[in-house]
Design a protein around this motif. Structure first.
Motif, short mmCIF file in Angstrom:
data_model
loop_
_atom_site.label_atom_id
_atom_site.label_comp_id
_atom_site.label_asym_id
_atom_site.label_seq_id
_atom_site.Cartn_x
_atom_site.Cartn_y
_atom_site.Cartn_z
N TRP A 116 0.83 -1.20 0.00
CA TRP A 116 0.00 0.00 0.00
C TRP A 116 0.87 1.25 0.00
O TRP A 116 0.55 2.24 -0.66
N LEU A 134 2.07 1.73 -3.50
CA LEU A 134 0.99 2.20 -4.36
C LEU A 134 0.73 3.69 -4.13
O LEU A 134 0.57 4.46 -5.09
N LYS A 135 0.70 4.11 -2.88
CA LYS A 135 0.49 5.54 -2.57
C LYS A 135 1.62 6.40 -3.13
O LYS A 135 1.38 7.48 -3.66
N LYS A 174 -0.41 3.27 -9.56
CA LYS A 174 -0.65 1.93 -10.10
C LYS A 174 0.46 1.51 -11.06
O LYS A 174 1.08 2.36 -11.71
N THR A 178 -9.89 -12.01 -7.60
CA THR A 178 -8.51 -11.59 -7.87
C THR A 178 -8.42 -10.54 -8.97
O THR A 178 -7.52 -9.69 -8.94
N GLY A 214 -10.44 -8.02 -9.50
CA GLY A 214 -10.67 -6.72 -8.85
C GLY A 214 -9.48 -6.28 -8.02
O GLY A 214 -9.11 -5.10 -8.02
N MET A 215 -8.87 -7.23 -7.33
CA MET A 215 -7.70 -6.92 -6.52
C MET A 215 -6.56 -6.41 -7.40
O MET A 215 -5.88 -5.44 -7.06
N ARG A 275 -6.81 -5.03 -10.34
CA ARG A 275 -7.14 -3.72 -10.92
C ARG A 275 -6.95 -2.58 -9.92
O ARG A 275 -6.81 -1.43 -10.32
N GLU A 276 -6.92 -2.90 -8.63
CA GLU A 276 -6.63 -1.87 -7.62
C GLU A 276 -5.20 -1.37 -7.74
O GLU A 276 -4.91 -0.23 -7.36
N VAL A 277 -4.31 -2.21 -8.25
CA VAL A 277 -2.89 -1.86 -8.24
C VAL A 277 -2.26 -1.75 -9.63
O VAL A 277 -1.10 -1.37 -9.74
N LYS A 313 -2.96 -0.67 -13.95
CA LYS A 313 -3.83 0.00 -14.92
C LYS A 313 -4.26 -0.91 -16.07
O LYS A 313 -5.35 -0.75 -16.60
#
Length: 108
Positions: free
Chosen positions: A42, A45-46, A50, A69, A71-72, A74-76, A78
């Motif tokens: 995290w 990522l911050k 991404k 997985t 969705g997970m 796609r959180e990190v 592009k």
């Protein structure tokens, strides 16, 4: 799909490997590290945003993780390509290597 004889040999190999002194402890260290990994990921990522490179996500179709997985990822990332590998669960390379190689080759 592998034969019963092959599956039996695979199980025997795992039993031998995990019966060695310290083997189970070493295997569990992966899971013990999750909280630290989450924080580090995290923070990355911050700081960096991404991932921008193409990412291929290939869970086994029978995996309990397959439904979430994508969705997970796609959180990190592009640019995510998501496919499931049929006749595979958690250990995709062992359970359906041919389909895995095909999916990676197509992606590349």
């Amino acid at each position: 799909m592998r034969s019963a004889d092959t599956a039996s040999k695979v199980r025997e190999r795992y039993v031998r490997a995990f019966s060695r002194p310290g083997a189970m402890r070493a295997g569990f260290e992966l899971y013990r590290a999750f909280p630290v990994d989450v924080e580090r990921n995290w923070d990355d990522l911050k700081r960096d945003g991404k991932l921008t490179m193409p990412v291929l996500e290939l869970p086994g179709a029978a995996s309990a993780f397959a439904p979430f997985t994508e969705g997970m990822m796609r959180e990190v990332a592009k640019d995510v390509t998501f496919r499931t590998i049929e006749r595979a669960n958690h250990w995709v390379p062992e359970e359906n290597a041919k389909a895995l190689v095909s999916a990676i080759t197509d992606f590349l």
